[in-house]
Design a protein around this motif. Structure first.
Motif, mmCIF file in Angstrom:
data_model
loop_
_atom_site.group_PDB
_atom_site.id
_atom_site.type_symbol
_atom_site.label_atom_id
_atom_site.label_comp_id
_atom_site.label_asym_id
_atom_site.label_seq_id
_atom_site.Cartn_x
_atom_site.Cartn_y
_atom_site.Cartn_z
ATOM 1 N N GLN A 161 -1.149 -2.459 -5.563
ATOM 2 C CA GLN A 161 -2.405 -3.083 -5.133
ATOM 3 C C GLN A 161 -2.114 -4.191 -4.133
ATOM 4 O O GLN A 161 -1.342 -5.110 -4.405
ATOM 5 C CB GLN A 161 -3.167 -3.641 -6.329
ATOM 6 C CG GLN A 161 -4.550 -4.159 -5.972
ATOM 7 C CD GLN A 161 -5.289 -4.688 -7.179
ATOM 8 O OE1 GLN A 161 -4.698 -5.332 -8.041
ATOM 9 N NE2 GLN A 161 -6.584 -4.411 -7.267
ATOM 10 N N ALA A 162 -2.738 -4.099 -2.964
ATOM 11 C CA ALA A 162 -2.590 -5.112 -1.928
ATOM 12 C C ALA A 162 -3.830 -6.013 -1.915
ATOM 13 O O ALA A 162 -4.917 -5.621 -2.357
ATOM 14 C CB ALA A 162 -2.402 -4.468 -0.566
ATOM 15 N N SER A 180 -12.628 -2.549 2.723
ATOM 16 C CA SER A 180 -11.505 -2.305 1.811
ATOM 17 C C SER A 180 -11.797 -1.124 0.878
ATOM 18 O O SER A 180 -10.909 -0.315 0.591
ATOM 19 C CB SER A 180 -11.211 -3.562 0.999
ATOM 20 O OG SER A 180 -12.321 -3.911 0.190
ATOM 21 N N VAL A 203 0.838 -1.203 0.000
ATOM 22 C CA VAL A 203 0.000 0.000 0.000
ATOM 23 C C VAL A 203 0.872 1.252 0.000
ATOM 24 O O VAL A 203 0.603 2.224 -0.734
ATOM 25 C CB VAL A 203 -0.956 -0.008 1.215
ATOM 26 C CG1 VAL A 203 -1.669 1.338 1.348
ATOM 27 C CG2 VAL A 203 -1.974 -1.133 1.093
ATOM 28 N N ASN A 204 1.894 1.250 0.825
ATOM 29 C CA ASN A 204 2.783 2.421 0.897
ATOM 30 C C ASN A 204 3.566 2.621 -0.397
ATOM 31 O O ASN A 204 3.983 3.756 -0.700
ATOM 32 C CB ASN A 204 3.740 2.271 2.076
ATOM 33 C CG ASN A 204 3.020 2.339 3.414
ATOM 34 O OD1 ASN A 204 2.009 3.038 3.545
ATOM 35 N ND2 ASN A 204 3.538 1.622 4.408
ATOM 36 N N GLY A 223 -9.678 2.263 0.870
ATOM 37 C CA GLY A 223 -9.102 2.733 -0.391
ATOM 38 C C GLY A 223 -9.481 4.164 -0.697
ATOM 39 O O GLY A 223 -8.659 4.949 -1.200
ATOM 40 N N ILE A 280 -7.346 6.440 1.506
ATOM 41 C CA ILE A 280 -5.961 6.560 1.017
ATOM 42 C C ILE A 280 -5.915 7.447 -0.217
ATOM 43 O O ILE A 280 -5.014 8.290 -0.374
ATOM 44 C CB ILE A 280 -5.385 5.158 0.728
ATOM 45 C CG1 ILE A 280 -5.273 4.348 2.024
ATOM 46 C CG2 ILE A 280 -4.045 5.262 0.038
ATOM 47 C CD1 ILE A 280 -4.892 2.902 1.809
#
Length: 416
Positions: free
Chosen positions: A124-125, A150, A119-120, A154, A157
């Motif tokens: 795509q996680a 999720s 993610v960082n 998302g 973020i």
């Protein structure tokens, strides 16, 4: 005067047959169970099981290999949802599978070790979701909760990385197309309001056919000629036989039908949007079609147990073929043609649209007319098969008389 006399005799015979059928319903324990006990008790049990409509706090095991702030945030949001409860933290997937096999949890959330790192890095996680598929409601709760959390994380973020100056810009970036989900015909989004109205109509057909089949098996076993039509002076007309039997079944299922389609939904607060005249107009041809269909099927029943093999195991396929629990457009044409043979197909569709969707009788006219067509067709078939049964009874009588005549001649010859 002879016409009136014949009509009076036919009415007397039909009433006699009606009385005989009513007596058999009361005396035969199997018929009594399927005609009275099952329609009264089974819908209550089924509706009570799904009375909560949705499942809450489904226990879930977690395998958190990331041990990061983002993984803990994901799990906190899942645990805060009304549908999922984090019950266990497992060290690895094997331990989580053991918890599922012991039915301590219904699913597993597996967060990989590189979750926060990906993610960082703007990659795509993934989070793996394992569900116990034995109950679709728990699967829905576990999977949709993970999906919604999720998506929400998302969006958060994406908002932080957008570099927006106002809160309104952040809202638009996170959710450019806003929507509001409103379940129209099932306000609670539950299983009961969705599927049980169709099940109630199917119970009406199945119990009616099973009861008629058991009564037919009892008649064959109790009659001396082992035929469906007994040797009796009152059983010499086709219409009086078919209508006398149908009148008995219709009187019973006027009460049972009202209980199934009005009493049970009101007792468990299922949607009830149908106007009672429309519902009454629908139930009349549906009950008649089920009665004559059951009489046709009963002619195939040689012994009481045969009707169980014919009808009990087709209940679930018939529910799918109605198009309520499975989209009608996705049913192959061959199976749609098979479904047209059963009154439940059109009865369930019409009842669900009337009672759950607020339709009027005008909106379900195709199904309404088809039920009348089915009632007429199965009535004619019932007359045909009972005519065959009468023919077989006469043949049996003639054979017995001939046998007795031969025996008497033999005895006379021996005495001489």
């Amino acid at each position: 005067m002879s016409i009136f006399r014949n009509a009076y005799d036919a009415l007397q015979d039909a009433c006699f047959i009606w009385r005989q059928e009513m007596k058999q319903v009361v005396k035969d324990e199997g018929v009594l169970i399927f005609f009275i006990i099952v329609p009264l008790v089974y819908p209550l049990l089924y509706s009570w099981i799904y009375n909560n409509e949705v499942v809450r706090d489904v226990p879930v095991a977690v395998v958190d290999q990331s041990h990061s702030h983002l993984s803990r945030q994901f799990l906190r949001h899942c645990d805060a949802s009304p549908d999922v409860r984090i019950a266990y933290y497992a060290d690895d997937l094997d331990e989580a599978k053991s918890l599922v096999s012991r039915q301590l949890v219904k699913g597993v959330y597996l967060i990989p070790a590189d979750f926060a790192e990906r993610v960082n890095r703007m990659q795509q996680a993934t989070i793996s979701v394992y569900c116990d598929m034995s109950l679709m409601l728990t699967y829905k709760a576990i999977y949709q909760t993970a999906q919604m959390v999720s998506m929400d994380m998302g969006a958060q973020i994406q908002t932080k990385l957008g570099g927006h100056f106002t809160g309104r810009e952040e809202q638009i970036a996170a959710r450019p197309l806003d929507y509001e989900e409103v379940p129209v015909f099932s306000p609670g989004g539950g299983y009961g309001s969705f599927i049980l109205p169709g099940v109630l109509m199917l119970i009406l057909q199945q119990t009616l056919v099973l009861g008629i089949g058991l009564a037919a098996g009892t008649s064959r076993e109790s009659n001396r000629n082992m035929q469906l039509v007994p040797i009796n002076i009152h059983y010499h007309g086709l219409l009086r036989i078919v209508l006398g039997k149908a009148m008995a079944y219709f009187m019973i299922y006027c009460v049972m039908g009202a209980w199934l389609v009005v009493g049970v939904p009101r007792l468990f607060h299922f949607p009830q949007l149908a106007h009672w005249p429309d519902l009454l107009m629908l139930m009349f041809p549906y009950i008649l079609a089920c009665i004559f269909f059951g009489m046709v099927v009963s002619c195939l029943v040689r012994y009481r147990e045969n009707v169980m093999l014919l009808m009990v195991f087709v209940s679930v396929p018939l529910l799918f073929l109605t198009g309520v629990s499975w989209p009608q457009s996705s049913i192959p044409g061959f199976w749609q043609g098979i479904s047209w043979l059963f009154p439940s197909t059109f009865g369930v569709r019409a009842y669900v649209r009337l009672n759950s969707m607020g339709a009027t009788l005008t909106d379900v006219l195709p199904e309404y007319y088809v039920l009348y067509v089915q009632a007429l067709v199965y009535f004619l078939l019932a007359c045909i098969v009972y005519r065959y049964q009468k023919k077989m009874s006469r043949k049996e009588i003639r054979a017995r008389l001939s046998n007795l005549k031969r025996q008497s001649i033999t005895k006379m010859t021996a005495s001489e």
